[in-house]
Design an enzyme around this catalytic site. Structure first.
Site, PDB file in Angstrom:
ATOM      1  CD  GLU A  39      -1.123   0.730   9.695  1.00 36.72           C
ATOM      2  OE1 GLU A  39      -2.126   0.921  10.413  1.00 36.72           O
ATOM      3  OE2 GLU A  39      -1.005  -0.226   8.933  1.00 36.72           O
ATOM      4  CG  ASP A  68      -1.907   1.101   1.264  1.00 40.34           C
ATOM      5  OD1 ASP A  68      -1.700   2.110   0.556  1.00 40.34           O
ATOM      6  OD2 ASP A  68      -2.910   0.987   1.992  1.00 40.34           O
ATOM      7  CG  HIS A  97      -4.458  -1.806   3.736  1.00 36.00           C
ATOM      8  ND1 HIS A  97      -3.610  -0.747   3.992  1.00 36.00           N
ATOM      9  CD2 HIS A  97      -4.752  -2.338   4.943  1.00 36.00           C
ATOM     10  CE1 HIS A  97      -3.401  -0.651   5.294  1.00 36.00           C
ATOM     11  NE2 HIS A  97      -4.078  -1.609   5.900  1.00 36.00           N
ATOM     12  CD  GLU A 127      -7.334  -4.273  13.093  1.00 36.83           C
ATOM     13  OE1 GLU A 127      -6.368  -3.493  13.239  1.00 36.83           O
ATOM     14  OE2 GLU A 127      -7.338  -5.179  12.246  1.00 36.83           O
TER      15      GLU A 127
END
Length: 635
Positions: free
Chosen positions: A392, A280, A556, A401
């Site tokens: 990240e 990406d 992504h 998440e």
């Protein structure tokens, strides 16, 4: 005097039942029952008058002498079938307790308990109340420990709603009564539920803010996600919450969260997902630019990379001149891989003793296999000793998440005052998308056959579950609006739970590919995306921006789509005069302004998020319409 007699009679009744159950007065049960009946008749003559109207309706000011009368009134007059809801959802005592407090809190704000619409007055609310088709979705709104606090002081309904069931079995009656007494004592310590607590401090905010943790919820542990709220600890300690031993309850919760964590970190053991992320270019080049093109930030710096994966960000930091890079990775496999990669590139921090007693360190990068919350068990790092914290951490819809909490944990514990966190800003955006962004066009013509029934069903399913997909800018029927901004240098972990109100304006004719014959565009839902910034606050030589916008090259992360149950027609002011006899939001009477209230909060299921969305619109003539709230779960 009546209160004293009531308490005394209750105690006598409880003792008598206990004695009978324990079998100490076998053969004398009939006599006790006669005496008990006599006592209660005597008491009733003196005290009943005062307690005749203690059950207050959930929706209006009516008072009733029994729970059954009250619930029958609610069913017939307000379309709220309490016993039916309990049966359909299998609610236990605590679930039912929460439901009552939740309904009272919403009615106090003239809010509909089932769809979330806020009415202008109490009278409007009474006219609006309706039956609920999907109780499972609505259940999420009151399945929150906030609602274990009584909303109304001295609410007799909370003590008595399950009495009819308990009378069927004397032993169960004693046990249930004991548990309720225990519950009510501890709930008294918790305090009374306040609208401001539920709604994040503002009575105008929607009830979905109840997902927020407030000051009464104090996590006993956040390192592994095992949260035992201080307000509920007495109930767990005394075994009131269920028959299991208190330690078993905590262990079950911890085990479930551990399983989710293991699955989560295990999913990142696949090389495929790392190839996707590294490939990406938008993502990787943004981080590379921020780390490699800002020498004043990285030269000689101590850096921590939270969730390093292959270690690509740590490698950039080491190459940029950092003197120490601590790469933290919870996946055992990927921690080993990152170690090997650092070694193969001569960047792994090792001790060289080739000169005998004069040992020296080579490389700057060290990989630690650990969750960041448990890092102290594996490595010694002085508090507030980091110059740069990089990660990240972003998931779908930015917050899926729930990794941001781990980054903020590391920030608060190890980052120097004024130290850099990369990225340091995040902004969420929302816009309306049109029909071309749905599956409808595909299914309308499949090799010449009409299969639109499939497309219609998929659209209805999408009204409950967010879809992650690539959206083109030509798919948008409105301009974008900022949904929420985060400053990662100053925000608190609880800031990830928020409610925002935005207004979307339609695009002009020549910018919309989804126009109907009447020149109105049909908005089929809301698309959400995010930007993260490496701003000049820390990246002084060369700031960078990572964008997942439909207007920029795809990433992504794609975009997240929240589909409306029914499309809403939208047109610019003056573009469409509208038919005053038509329904607001239809093609004949499009809205000129589309307002949204969106709440996003960490879900009950570890690492998931819950999203609530309410839409309302105004047509060219000023007529308003509000659509029922929708709830989405991203897991």
């Amino acid at each position: 005097m009546a209160d004293t007699e009531s308490q005394s009679a209750e105690e006598i009744k409880l003792i008598q039942k206990r004695v009978i159950i324990d079998g100490e007065y076998e053969g004398e049960e009939e006599e006790l029952e006669e005496d008990e009946e006599e006592d209660w008749n005597d008491w009733g003559e003196d005290g009943d008058e005062e307690l005749d109207s203690n059950f207050v309706c959930l929706f209006c000011d009516s008072n009733y002498t029994s729970c059954n009368e009250l619930f029958e009134h609610c069913r017939l007059a307000h379309k709220f079938d309490f016993q039916g809801i309990r049966k359909r959802l299998g609610l236990d005592f605590y679930g039912s307790f929460k439901l009552i407090n939740y309904v009272r809190s919403q009615v106090a704000q003239n809010g509909c308990w089932s769809c979330g619409v806020t009415c202008q007055s109490k009278e409007d609310l009474q006219n609006h109340l309706h039956e609920t088709a999907n109780l499972e979705n609505v259940r999420l709104l009151w399945d929150d420990d906030n609602y274990l606090k009584p909303f109304m002081q001295d609410d007799m309904l909370l003590h008595s709603f399950s009495e009819e069931e308990e009378e069927e079995d004397a032993e169960d009656d004693y046990k249930a009564s004991f548990d309720k007494d225990e519950l009510m004592r501890h709930l008294g310590d918790i305090g009374v539920l306040n609208i401001n607590e539920v709604n994040g401090g503002s009575t105008s905010e929607h009830h979905y803010e109840s997902f927020k943790q407030n000051e009464t919820k104090e996590p006993a542990s956040s390192s592994n996600g095992q949260v035992v709220y201080k307000s509920l600890q007495p109930l767990i300690t005394n075994g009131v919450l269920g028959d299991a031993e208190p330690t078993n309850i905590v262990n079950l919760s911890a085990n479930k969260i551990k399983t989710v964590n293991d699955n989560y970190f295990g999913s990142y053991s696949s090389f495929g997902i790392h190839r996707e992320m590294i490939s990406d270019k938008v993502r990787t080049d943004s981080y590379r630019q921020a780390l490699m093109k800002n020498p004043s930030l990285l030269t000689g710096a101590v850096v921590m990379d939270v969730g390093c994966g292959t270690g690509i960000l740590s490698l950039f930091a080491a190459q940029a001149g950092a003197t120490r890079v601590i790469a933290v990775e919870a996946s055992e496999k990927m921690a080993a891989v990152a170690t090997q990669i650092a070694k193969d590139n001569n960047l792994l921090r090792t001790t060289d003793q080739s000169d005998g007693n004069n040992s020296k360190s080579t490389g700057v990068m060290e990989v630690v296999k650990s969750m960041v919350e448990e890092l102290d068990k594996s490595i010694k790092i002085e508090p507030h000793s980091l110059d740069v914290l990089v990660s990240e951490w972003m998931g779908y819809c930015l917050l899926y998440e729930s990794m941001l909490g781990s980054v903020l944990f590391a920030r608060d514990k190890w980052l120097k005052p004024g130290g850099a966190i990369l990225p340091d800003t995040a902004i969420m955006y929302a816009a309306g998308f049109g029909r071309s962004c749905t599956s409808l066009p595909f299914w309308e013509d499949v090799y010449g056959f009409n299969m639109s029934c499939v497309g219609n069903e998929l659209v209805q399913d999408a009204a409950r579950i967010p879809i992650v997909d690539v959206v083109q800018d030509s798919d948008l029927v409105t301009h974008a609006s900022v949904l929420q901004k985060f400053d990662l240098a100053t925000m608190s972990p609880d800031d990830v739970d928020f409610t925002a109100t935005i207004e979307l304006e339609p695009k002009s004719d020549n910018a919309v590919a989804n126009l109907t014959e009447s020149k109105a565009a049909l908005c089929y839902g809301i698309v959400v995306w995010f930007d993260t910034g490496f701003t000049s606050r820390f990246c002084k030589e060369m700031p960078a921006l990572l964008s997942t916008s439909p207007y920029t090259p795809k990433t992504h992360w794609c975009q997240t789509l929240l589909t409306l149950r029914d499309p809403i027609a939208i047109a610019s002011m003056g573009q469409q005069p509208g038919d005053n006899s038509a329904v607001v939001g239809s093609e004949k009477c499009p809205v000129t302004r589309l307002s949204l209230r969106i709440s996003i909060a960490r879900g009950v299921e570890h690492r998931s998020i819950d999203i609530s969305m309410e839409a309302s619109g105004v047509d060219a003539g000023g007529r308003k319409r509000a659509w029922p709230a929708q709830i989405f779960h991203l897991s």
